[in-house]
Scaffold this active site. Structure first.
Site, PDB file in Angstrom:
ATOM      1  N   GLU A  80      -7.409  -2.310  -5.697  1.00  0.00           N
ATOM      2  CA  GLU A  80      -6.773  -1.301  -6.538  1.00  0.00           C
ATOM      3  C   GLU A  80      -5.744  -2.014  -7.419  1.00  0.00           C
ATOM      4  OE1 GLU A  80      -6.794   2.857  -4.093  1.00  0.00           O
ATOM      5  OE2 GLU A  80      -5.505   1.280  -3.269  1.00  0.00           O
TER       6      GLU A  80
ATOM      7  N   SER B  36       0.828  -1.205   0.000  1.00  0.00           N
ATOM      8  CA  SER B  36       0.000   0.000   0.000  1.00  0.00           C
ATOM      9  C   SER B  36       0.860   1.253   0.000  1.00  0.00           C
ATOM     10  CB  SER B  36      -0.907   0.013   1.233  1.00  0.00           C
ATOM     11  OG  SER B  36      -0.125   0.026   2.414  1.00  0.00           O
TER      12      SER B  36
ATOM     13  N   ASN C 261      -6.059   5.551  -0.089  1.00  0.00           N
ATOM     14  CA  ASN C 261      -5.270   6.109   1.010  1.00  0.00           C
ATOM     15  C   ASN C 261      -4.919   7.571   0.783  1.00  0.00           C
ATOM     16  OD1 ASN C 261      -5.390   3.681   2.309  1.00  0.00           O
ATOM     17  ND2 ASN C 261      -3.269   3.100   1.955  1.00  0.00           N
TER      18      ASN C 261
ATOM     19  N   HIS D 288      -3.824  -4.306  -4.774  1.00  0.00           N
ATOM     20  CA  HIS D 288      -3.982  -3.864  -3.386  1.00  0.00           C
ATOM     21  C   HIS D 288      -5.369  -4.221  -2.860  1.00  0.00           C
ATOM     22  CE1 HIS D 288      -4.318  -0.399  -0.295  1.00  0.00           C
ATOM     23  NE2 HIS D 288      -3.787  -1.470   0.271  1.00  0.00           N
TER      24      HIS D 288
END
Length: 409
Positions: free
Chosen positions: A279, A246, A317, A267
């Site tokens: 992702e 990540s 994120n 991800h």
């Protein structure tokens, strides 16, 4: 706190996040659909940020941000040019029938296709055959990923550092499946079939015949680069090498191999069997057929794939953690208590959790590390971690896992 004060507090945290999402769209980093799906399926939000802008009104969001910027001078409050462009074109959101999206009519929330709507799968994609899956790791994330693939019908070979850890993975999946049987979500026969697809090993050579290998080991660049060098030697030609990182540059991992075109980010979100988002991250060298194959694989495992390029934070994120950090700064500034800030967000925007509840679930150490990565990547002073967050981490108060974070458990 009054209702107006609560709304103003919620807006002060959410509007910069909406502005950031507009920036991401403006840059072409990800499609509007992938930005919205990322936050819906990765964070459980009721609506994606660009849909929210259209709902509130592009002009309203722009003008509110402009007022915030005039007062604060902070870059994150400066309205993105795309907001001006949409307003100038008369695309002020759902009320006008068009904003970031195009709607069936003025005032409608029904999205209709337009020139920027992504084309569906045409059938012309070159997809590599995936018959067997390898996973490296034995932690919570790795175990969840192993379960996801096995439940989708794929034989999975997983590698852990010791036989105890190999056995631990199987035991955790057995426990998860037993709960699903008890709740009527699956049958014992299907649970047994899932377990029958698992093969544990302690040597990486067991991955030699896998069509794709997904690594979910510690977030340390030295450990991961050593693994990718190993996988390059062990895995057959044409095998896809995927990382669940990540935070680390995926291109750096690809550079450890003789096949950077086969290296991709995949991800998952925790817990992997429950969270629908993956992702899919491409480097400059990732081959198109690798991306098509991974997206196809996500669909076959009933996941929602969103696509983006290799930079810190990816979609979710990068949007989520600055908002969480801003909430801590609002607390420090005396704008509200943890309970008041959480209540403002859940009440006015319908988020499943307020920022402090979420920080304690994610882990304050994890949150701080991601915020530091974002600051290093983008360099904006506004991304500097809030002092209170740093203090709690230094004191060992990391959230639910230590029974104390912003709240005591």
């Amino acid at each position: 706190m009054s209702a107006n004060g609560s709304r103003a507090l919620a807006d002060s945290l959410v509007y910069p996040y909406l502005n950031h999402a507009a920036s991401m769209s403006e840059e072409g980093y990800a499609s509007r659909e992938d930005i919205d799906n990322g936050m819906r399926f990765g964070c459980g939000l009721p609506k994606g940020p660009l849909t929210v802008i259209d709902e509130l009104g592009v002009d309203v969001v722009r003008d509110t941000l402009a007022a915030m910027h005039a007062e604060s001078g902070q870059e994150m409050h400066r309205p993105r040019p795309v907001l001006d462009e949409l307003v100038a074109a008369g695309r002020t959101g759902q009320a006008s029938g068009a904003g970031f999206y195009t709607y069936a009519s003025a005032g409608s929330d029904e999205v209709v296709a337009d020139d920027t709507t992504p084309a569906g799968a045409s059938g012309d994609e070159k997809v590599r055959e995936i018959s067997t899956v390898g996973v490296v790791g034995s932690g919570t994330m790795a175990t969840g990923i192993i379960q996801v693939f096995a439940q989708a019908g794929y034989p999975v070979t997983y590698v852990a550092r010791s036989q105890d850890k190999v056995d631990g993975v199987r035991a955790a999946i057995e426990k998860s499946l037993a709960k699903a049987v008890e709740r009527g979500k699956t049958t014992q026969e299907d649970a047994d079939a899932v377990l029958g697809r698992l093969t544990g090993a302690t040597e990486r050579e067991a991955l030699a015949d896998a069509d794709i290998v997904v690594e979910a080991i510690a977030e340390e660049i030295g450990i991961k680069t050593e693994l990718f060098r190993d996988l390059d030697c062990i895995c057959k030609q044409g095998a896809i090498l995927a990382t669940t990182t990540s935070s680390l540059p995926i291109s750096d991992l690809g550079a450890q191999t003789s096949r950077p075109q086969d290296v991709v980010g995949m991800h998952f979100f925790n817990p992997a069997p429950v969270m629908k988002l993956v992702e899919v991250i491409n480097t400059d060298e990732t081959a198109q057929d690798v991306l098509d194959t991974v997206r196809d694989l996500c669909a076959k495992t009933r996941k929602v794939a969103v696509s983006c390029a290799d930079r810190s934070g990816f979609i979710v994120n990068a949007l989520l953690f600055p908002y969480l950090n801003d909430a801590v700064k609002a607390l420090e500034a005396g704008q509200g208590t943890e309970d008041e800030i959480d209540a403002a967000i859940t009440e006015h925007y319908g988020y499943p959790m307020g920022p402090f509840a979420l920080l304690d679930v994610v882990g304050l150490d994890v949150s701080l590390a991601i915020q530091e990565e974002l600051l290093a990547e983008f360099g904006h002073p506004e991304l500097t971690p809030a002092p209170r967050l740093v203090e709690l981490v230094e004191a060992g108060h990391l959230g639910r896992k230590t029974k104390q974070g912003f709240r005591t458990y």
